[in-house]
Design an enzyme around this catalytic site. Structure first.
Site, mmCIF file in Angstrom:
data_model
loop_
_atom_site.group_PDB
_atom_site.id
_atom_site.type_symbol
_atom_site.label_atom_id
_atom_site.label_comp_id
_atom_site.label_asym_id
_atom_site.label_seq_id
_atom_site.Cartn_x
_atom_site.Cartn_y
_atom_site.Cartn_z
ATOM 1 N N SER A 14 0.812 -1.216 0.000
ATOM 2 C CA SER A 14 0.000 0.000 0.000
ATOM 3 C C SER A 14 0.848 1.270 0.000
ATOM 4 C CB SER A 14 -0.923 0.014 1.228
ATOM 5 O OG SER A 14 -0.147 -0.022 2.431
ATOM 6 N N ALA A 16 3.588 3.928 -2.405
ATOM 7 C CA ALA A 16 3.409 4.774 -3.586
ATOM 8 C C ALA A 16 3.076 3.952 -4.824
ATOM 9 C CB ALA A 16 4.676 5.598 -3.829
ATOM 10 N N ALA A 47 9.582 8.439 3.623
ATOM 11 C CA ALA A 47 10.513 9.092 2.695
ATOM 12 C C ALA A 47 10.529 10.594 2.957
ATOM 13 C CB ALA A 47 10.092 8.808 1.250
ATOM 14 N N GLU A 121 20.438 17.034 -4.517
ATOM 15 C CA GLU A 121 20.885 15.841 -3.816
ATOM 16 C C GLU A 121 22.052 15.215 -4.573
ATOM 17 O OE1 GLU A 121 17.678 13.190 -2.922
ATOM 18 O OE2 GLU A 121 16.794 14.531 -1.446
ATOM 19 N N HIS A 237 22.327 4.077 2.972
ATOM 20 C CA HIS A 237 22.195 5.525 3.111
ATOM 21 C C HIS A 237 23.291 6.010 4.046
ATOM 22 C CE1 HIS A 237 20.585 9.511 3.753
ATOM 23 N NE2 HIS A 237 19.707 9.288 2.798
ATOM 24 N N ARG A 283 25.673 8.234 -3.225
ATOM 25 C CA ARG A 283 25.565 7.655 -1.893
ATOM 26 C C ARG A 283 26.584 6.553 -1.619
ATOM 27 N NH1 ARG A 283 18.941 7.323 -1.355
ATOM 28 N NH2 ARG A 283 18.615 9.536 -0.927
ATOM 29 N N HIS A 344 19.517 0.811 3.076
ATOM 30 C CA HIS A 344 18.449 1.745 2.733
ATOM 31 C C HIS A 344 17.593 1.315 1.553
ATOM 32 C CE1 HIS A 344 16.373 5.532 2.421
ATOM 33 N NE2 HIS A 344 16.881 5.796 1.236
ATOM 34 N N GLU A 368 10.198 -0.973 -5.439
ATOM 35 C CA GLU A 368 11.530 -1.426 -5.015
ATOM 36 C C GLU A 368 11.744 -2.924 -5.201
ATOM 37 O OE1 GLU A 368 14.476 -0.931 -1.114
ATOM 38 O OE2 GLU A 368 12.495 0.015 -1.112
ATOM 39 N N ARG A 379 21.458 3.343 -7.267
ATOM 40 C CA ARG A 379 20.304 4.236 -7.426
ATOM 41 C C ARG A 379 20.693 5.673 -7.123
ATOM 42 N NH1 ARG A 379 16.094 6.540 -4.021
ATOM 43 N NH2 ARG A 379 17.254 5.825 -2.204
ATOM 44 N N SER A 384 13.721 6.838 -6.901
ATOM 45 C CA SER A 384 12.888 5.675 -6.575
ATOM 46 C C SER A 384 11.405 6.005 -6.565
ATOM 47 C CB SER A 384 13.301 5.083 -5.226
ATOM 48 O OG SER A 384 13.341 6.077 -4.234
ATOM 49 N N LEU A 385 11.016 7.136 -5.972
ATOM 50 C CA LEU A 385 9.604 7.509 -5.999
ATOM 51 C C LEU A 385 9.124 7.707 -7.432
ATOM 52 C CD1 LEU A 385 9.047 9.998 -3.013
ATOM 53 C CD2 LEU A 385 7.951 7.776 -3.359
#
Length: 549
Positions: A14, A16, A47, A121, A237, A283, A344, A368, A379, A384-385
């Site tokens: 349930s 995104a 997030a 970022e 992360h 990252r 992460h 994911e 990534r 990701s979103l």
């Protein structure tokens, strides 16, 4: 007690990906959305940073694509990257239409045409991260949940833990669900099933993920006959809050995007020693740098300093971080934030095509849990979103166009007649702790051949122990999660063993150099029903060395 229900589409997850797919199905398609706990219990709700999107003429799709390809260290699929990035404006428009209130710039007079406030970022060459303060996931989750509650064709079922997919020959025909309230196993038939269950970072002792990130979708798809790929690429992360009471709290990368510096205990900055981009390096670079300094100096953590920013700036842009730190006696306006790397994001997953379709008929995987070709070996932050929404929309479209030709299968009820209640549940707790500690020690930020082989041997034993327990005793949600984590952890190790190089998120000190050609680590289950998809080089018929039998 068992029961059987029928829905046109079964969406497991349930977050995104799952909710946005359900909302974009045709209104006459009956859909059930399942959640392990509350609808907000997944990773989306937590997030902080935001979503990458090309939203003004100072940026371009080509630049976003180039940044993503660079971060992915040669393993991204250009078609998948371009497909995803080119949809970013449409995704933002759809989310705004649903009611998501993203932050706008406050330095413009014309309120009607006010631009979105975009942050920077790691890995991005432009400001392109759209956000809602540092609560972006929560803002999206709350809006999509509200819209799903109002949709007459969507049924929301909470406190359900998926047991396994139900196969009818070569197709997925439904799923068994453990009702955590009644402790009964329910049977759900569907014309199409969608796995949107998130990643498997709970395999590690330290993680930014909520407790439900146990690789359920990846494990179930593997058992059903789907290939998986690139599971050695686990993103750590760089900055999770280091405090005994913090438990999985991520300190958003947007702080570094706004000028926060990483420092040693004596105040010395160190990132420039590792990468000219400093704190805004990808990252994997930042996480390895922190790991190196912690091991070199024997430190429990390093520090993130944003005290040079005004109180108003920190309070406005990072209210979630400020609130959580203050609760623990840390004031980011005055104090440095103690941070450590933590597992992460799972970059690999179930192989899918542009519509999220898998090797198994009528089974889709999005978010994911999927390997789309977007992330490659690393990534890039906040992609990701975007991937969740783009592939959810694409899958919803294909399901809507093809579901009329599908039929329900006559499924058997769950049979629990040959199992008993366990009197040794402590075994689950012990195995759970051993698994996560071993993965952290042997399959962490820096790896070696010997550590990977040691992990492989122990994981084979753990899988056998858990499988025996699963067959003998009444199932619980804890047992199901442990079963799935053991399976996915073994797949991670198998993928890592096949890669005789260091690339992206996978660093093996016995093979420190990057190979000349970029190859995917594809694992094929014995019951595979492989089909050709849009990425032919992903779908080699060769079985890699070390594949799980």
């Amino acid at each position: 007690m068992t029961k059987k229900s029928h829905f046109d589409v079964l969406v497991i997850g349930s977050g995104a990906a799952g909710l946005s797919l359900a909302l974009q199905l045709p209104s006459d398609v009956r859909c059930a959305v399942f959640s392990k706990g509350a609808l907000s219990s997944g990773s989306t709700f937590w997030a902080q940073g935001g979503m990458a999107a090309v939203l003004h003429d100072r940026d371009s799709v080509e630049k976003h694509v180039a940044d993503t390809l660079l971060a992915g260290a040669g393993l991204c699929h250009p078609d998948a990257v371009e497909f995803t990035v080119s949809q970013s404006r449409a995704v933002v428009d759809w989310l705004v239409e649903q009611g998501v209130d993203f932050d706008r710039r406050d330095d413009q007079q014309d309120q009607e045409f006010q631009e979105f406030h975009l942050t920077m970022e790691g890995g991005h060459s432009h400001r392109r991260i759209i956000h809602a303060a540092d609560r972006t996931g929560r803002a999206i989750s709350e809006v999509l949940t509200e819209q799903a509650r109002k949709a007459p064709n969507i049924t929301l079922l909470t406190d359900r833990c998926a047991v396994d997919l139900i196969m009818d020959g070569p197709r997925c025909a439904g799923v068994y669900m453990l009702n955590r309230t009644t402790q009964g196993v329910e049977t759900y038939a569907g014309k199409a099933t969608v796995l949107a269950t998130g990643g498997a970072s709970k395999a590690y002792l330290y993680t930014s993920n909520p407790d439900g990130a146990s690789g359920d979708g990846i494990a179930m798809a593997w058992r059903a006959g789907c290939r998986v790929a690139d599971l050695e690429f686990n993103q750590f992360h760089p900055t999770c809050l280091y405090h005994p009471e913090a438990k999985s709290f991520l300190v958003t990368e947007a702080l570094r995007g706004e000028g926060a510096r990483l420092q040693l205990p004596d105040g010395e900055p160190f990132m420039q020693k590792f990468d000219s981009r400093g704190e805004l390096a990808p990252r994997d670079v930042v996480a390895r740098a922190i790991d190196h300094e912690m091991k070199r100096l024997g430190l429990p953590c390093v520090y993130l300093d944003i005290t040079h920013k005004s109180d108003e700036f920190i309070e406005t842009h990072f209210p979630t971080v400020l609130e959580r730190c203050l609760r623990l006696g840390i004031d980011p306006r005055r104090d440095r934030i103690p941070v450590v790397p933590a597992a992460h994001y799972t970059c690999g997953g179930v192989l899918v095509d542009q519509h999220g379709a898998t090797d198994v008929q009528q089974l889709y995987v999005i978010g994911e849990s999927a390997c789309t070709g977007l992330h490659g070996a690393n990534r890039m932050a906040s992609n990701s979103l975007l991937e969740c929404f783009v592939y959810a929309a694409s899958a919803a479209q294909q399901i809507g166009e093809t579901i009329a030709t599908s039929e329900f299968a006559d499924l058997p009820l769950w049979d629990s007649s040959r199992v008993s209640q366990s009197d040794e549940k402590i075994v689950i707790r012990h195995n759970w702790h051993e698994l996560r500690t071993m993965m952290w020690d042997y399959v962490g930020i820096v790896r070696s051949d010997r550590r990977l082989r040691r992990a492989q041997r122990r994981l084979n034993l753990l899988n056998a122990e858990v499988d025996d327990y699963y067959r003998r005793f009444t199932i619980t949600s804890e047992l199901l999660e442990l079963r799935n984590l053991c399976q996915v952890s073994l797949l991670m190790v198998e993928c890592a063993i096949t890669r005789k190089e260091s690339r992206g998120l996978h660093y093996n000190q016995d093979h420190p150099n990057t190979g000349e050609s970029a190859e995917h680590s594809v694992l094929v289950p014995d019951n595979a029903m492989a089909q050709q998809h849009t990425f032919p080089d992903y779908h080699s018929s060769a079985r890699p060395q070390g594949v799980t039998k």
